[in-house]
Design a protein around this motif. Structure first.
Motif, mmCIF file in Angstrom:
data_model
loop_
_atom_site.group_PDB
_atom_site.id
_atom_site.type_symbol
_atom_site.label_atom_id
_atom_site.label_comp_id
_atom_site.label_asym_id
_atom_site.label_seq_id
_atom_site.Cartn_x
_atom_site.Cartn_y
_atom_site.Cartn_z
ATOM 1 N N VAL A 64 0.854 -1.195 0.000
ATOM 2 C CA VAL A 64 0.000 0.000 0.000
ATOM 3 C C VAL A 64 0.886 1.239 0.000
ATOM 4 C CG1 VAL A 64 -2.037 -1.022 1.099
ATOM 5 C CG2 VAL A 64 -0.228 -0.080 2.522
ATOM 6 N N GLY A 65 0.289 2.343 -0.461
ATOM 7 C CA GLY A 65 1.066 3.573 -0.563
ATOM 8 C C GLY A 65 1.788 3.574 -1.893
ATOM 9 N N SER A 66 1.806 4.744 -2.530
ATOM 10 C CA SER A 66 2.308 4.796 -3.906
ATOM 11 C C SER A 66 3.744 4.305 -4.023
ATOM 12 C CB SER A 66 2.168 6.219 -4.449
ATOM 13 O OG SER A 66 2.858 7.100 -3.600
ATOM 14 N N THR A 116 -16.790 -11.232 -10.241
ATOM 15 C CA THR A 116 -15.697 -11.378 -9.269
ATOM 16 C C THR A 116 -15.449 -10.030 -8.609
ATOM 17 O OG1 THR A 116 -13.962 -10.701 -10.795
ATOM 18 C CG2 THR A 116 -14.533 -13.060 -10.780
ATOM 19 N N GLY A 117 -14.673 -10.065 -7.525
ATOM 20 C CA GLY A 117 -14.179 -8.809 -6.993
ATOM 21 C C GLY A 117 -13.146 -8.260 -7.950
ATOM 22 N N VAL A 118 -12.980 -6.951 -7.962
ATOM 23 C CA VAL A 118 -11.948 -6.364 -8.830
ATOM 24 C C VAL A 118 -11.014 -5.450 -8.037
ATOM 25 C CG1 VAL A 118 -13.117 -6.536 -11.059
ATOM 26 C CG2 VAL A 118 -13.629 -4.611 -9.563
ATOM 27 N N GLN A 119 -11.114 -5.513 -6.712
ATOM 28 C CA GLN A 119 -10.144 -4.798 -5.889
ATOM 29 C C GLN A 119 -10.120 -5.422 -4.502
ATOM 30 O OE1 GLN A 119 -12.267 -0.886 -5.932
ATOM 31 N NE2 GLN A 119 -11.811 -0.883 -3.735
ATOM 32 N N GLY A 120 -9.004 -5.219 -3.837
ATOM 33 C CA GLY A 120 -8.893 -5.671 -2.455
ATOM 34 C C GLY A 120 -8.543 -7.138 -2.318
ATOM 35 N N ALA A 121 -8.513 -7.553 -1.071
ATOM 36 C CA ALA A 121 -8.078 -8.910 -0.752
ATOM 37 C C ALA A 121 -8.979 -9.946 -1.424
ATOM 38 C CB ALA A 121 -8.104 -9.104 0.759
ATOM 39 N N ARG A 163 -12.312 -3.484 -15.568
ATOM 40 C CA ARG A 163 -12.370 -2.777 -14.290
ATOM 41 C C ARG A 163 -12.182 -1.294 -14.575
ATOM 42 N NH1 ARG A 163 -11.758 0.378 -9.980
ATOM 43 N NH2 ARG A 163 -11.428 -0.655 -7.981
ATOM 44 N N GLY A 164 -13.052 -0.463 -14.022
ATOM 45 C CA GLY A 164 -12.962 0.974 -14.260
ATOM 46 C C GLY A 164 -11.802 1.591 -13.502
ATOM 47 N N GLY A 165 -11.746 2.908 -13.539
ATOM 48 C CA GLY A 165 -10.634 3.622 -12.918
ATOM 49 C C GLY A 165 -10.643 3.503 -11.398
ATOM 50 N N GLY A 166 -9.516 3.801 -10.799
ATOM 51 C CA GLY A 166 -9.415 3.751 -9.335
ATOM 52 C C GLY A 166 -8.031 4.191 -8.908
ATOM 53 N N SER A 167 -7.816 4.196 -7.601
ATOM 54 C CA SER A 167 -6.509 4.603 -7.079
ATOM 55 C C SER A 167 -5.499 3.483 -7.348
ATOM 56 C CB SER A 167 -6.611 4.835 -5.579
ATOM 57 O OG SER A 167 -6.877 3.597 -4.943
ATOM 58 N N ASP A 195 -3.951 1.850 -5.173
ATOM 59 C CA ASP A 195 -4.282 0.745 -4.254
ATOM 60 C C ASP A 195 -5.399 -0.122 -4.828
ATOM 61 O OD1 ASP A 195 -2.421 1.478 -2.462
ATOM 62 O OD2 ASP A 195 -3.799 2.413 -1.027
ATOM 63 N N ASP A 196 -6.419 0.545 -5.398
ATOM 64 C CA ASP A 196 -7.563 -0.197 -5.962
ATOM 65 C C ASP A 196 -7.120 -1.121 -7.099
ATOM 66 O OD1 ASP A 196 -9.239 1.129 -4.271
ATOM 67 O OD2 ASP A 196 -9.884 2.621 -5.748
#
Lengths: 69, 376
Positions: free
Chosen positions: B109-111, B178-183, B209-213, B215-216
């Motif tokens: 996490v973190g850029s 499905t999930g597309v971000q996170g654990a 999957r669309g845009g996100g940070s 982390d996403d």
């Protein structure tokens, strides 16, 4: 509901139209046949246009739960 | 329960006495109830892999650190000391009496940490040839079924479906939610990829999957997911994030679209454009082949007519000349022309005493034959 055969049918007819159009520029071109060939191509083009405007996509959600290991 | 064992009741002789093993088991039972799964963020330190099987590291902040343990097959991202990471796992007390976290999932996490993990993994997979352009397959020529792996609640998925539906019809879209971000999202996408490959569900698979940070989108830099994409039997197109985002999943995919909408555009023809294309071609065929041919025919007919006309005119002229000659010739037989030369014409019976009529150029004379003699 769109079926796979509808799609195949459309694809096949699009290819058929391509072939018909190629004839006009090919060595097989004959003035005696041109009116008939043009009419055939125009009819097919109309059918494809109609189908393209009518055909819907089919959406199928897989029931498998991918969140479970 | 455990309070009964731990409460300091020195004056109470009824306090149960238990073994160390039992104590550790009871504490672990308590932890499994109250802290069955925790998510913790901290800095990785003392990272090491033992025997190629077990990962050990500490997760720390300014004041505290906790030991972490996980099997190496669950580590899907490169780690090194100093990285910030988010872990999910179970706390437990080991039989050696130390407290640790058994890690289920870990992501940087973190850029800074995400970028560092990205570069490390990219270099490793590039070396293995996973991003080799020579291995990329083009989109199939005839696509009738598109496998879509995405979260059906995501905006990117909605954009993708909307544009596909607007552009073309008659397609089958087989969707794996499905999930597309996170654990856990990477594992879910891998399972969906495997499912589609095992069932040969589609001509092409789109991971959307669309845009996100950062982390996403970190899930798309998961090593196992990148490997699954690279080894998919069915060609894979990715439409992940915005145009500026490039994930390792993108590098492993056969085709990369800049956004979900762009993926939809790459997978489908535009029906309106196609219809226009047909109409334009029909017009060109009409103009070039039919109208031109008719013009050529008319031109040829005109040429032939002109040649015929020339021939006819020549023949008429010849005829006129012949007729003129004939008229001249006939004129030579006109008696008037002979009379004009001074000759005379006799009519009547040539006998002595007969009356005859003598015609000259300008007179008609009646005369009687007085004598006759033969001319020698």
């Amino acid at each position: 509901m769109t079926t796979k055969s509808d799609t195949k049918n459309l694809t096949a007819r699009m290819k058929e139209l391509d072939k018909k159009m190629e004839w006009f520029g090919s060595d097989d071109f004959s003035l005696d046949e041109v009116a008939g060939k043009y009419k055939e191509a125009a009819t097919l083009a109309k059918e494809i246009e109609h189908d393209l405007n009518e055909l819907q996509n089919e959406l199928e959600l897989i029931h498998e739960d991918f969140t479970k290991e | 329960m455990i309070d009964d064992y731990l409460a300091p009741r020195l004056e109470d002789n009824t306090l149960n006495t238990i073994s160390v093993t039992q104590l550790v088991r009871e504490i672990n039972d308590m932890l499994s109830v109250d802290f069955s799964q925790v998510s913790v963020v901290g800095e990785v330190s003392s990272f090491k892999i033992n025997q190629g099987k077990w990962v050990f590291f500490d997760l720390k902040d300014e004041n505290t650190k906790v030991g972490c343990f996980m099997p190496v097959f669950k580590l899907h991202t490169p780690l090194e000391d100093g990285m910030q990471a988010q872990i999910s796992g179970r706390p437990n007390l080991t039989k050696w009496g130390s407290f640790s976290l058994t890690v289920e999932n870990i992501i940087p996490v973190g850029s800074g940490s995400i970028k560092r993990a990205f570069e490390l993994l990219k270099a490793k997979l590039e070396k293995e040839g996973l991003f080799d352009p020579a291995k990329k397959r083009p989109l199939p020529e005839d696509i009738s079924t598109i496998g879509v792996i995405s979260s059906t609640q995501a905006a990117g998925y909605a954009d993708f479906i909307k544009i596909v539906n607007e552009r073309w019809g008659g397609l089958k879209l087989v969707v794996a939610h499905t999930g597309v971000q996170g654990a856990g999202a990477a594992e879910q996408i891998i399972r969906a990829l495997n499912y589609m490959n095992e069932h040969n569900s589609a001509d092409v698979i789109a991971i959307i999957r669309g845009g996100g940070s950062a982390d996403d989108l970190a899930v798309f830099n998961d090593e196992a997911l990148v490997r699954a994409i690279a080894s998919s039997k069915i060609p894979v197109i990715t439409g992940i994030g915005h145009e500026i985002d490039t994930s390792l999943a993108d590098l492993a995919a056969d085709i990369v679209a800049s956004t979900p909408s762009n993926a939809a555009q790459m997978l489908t023809r535009d029906r309106r454009e196609y219809i226009e294309h047909i109409k334009r071609n029909m017009e060109i065929v009409y103009q070039n082949c039919i109208a031109n041919q008719v013009r050529d025919i008319i031109h040829n007919i005109n040429d032939e007519l002109a040649v015929c006309m020339d021939n006819v005119l020549d023949r008429i002229e010849t005829q006129i000349e012949s007729t003129k000659s004939l008229i001249k010739y006939i004129e030579t037989f006109n008696p008037d022309n002979v009379l004009k030369k001074g000759y005379a014409m006799l009519r009547g019976t040539i006998d002595i005493g007969s009356e005859i009529e003598i015609t000259t150029k300008d007179k008609i004379i009646n005369a009687e034959i007085k004598a006759l003699k033969e001319r020698k």
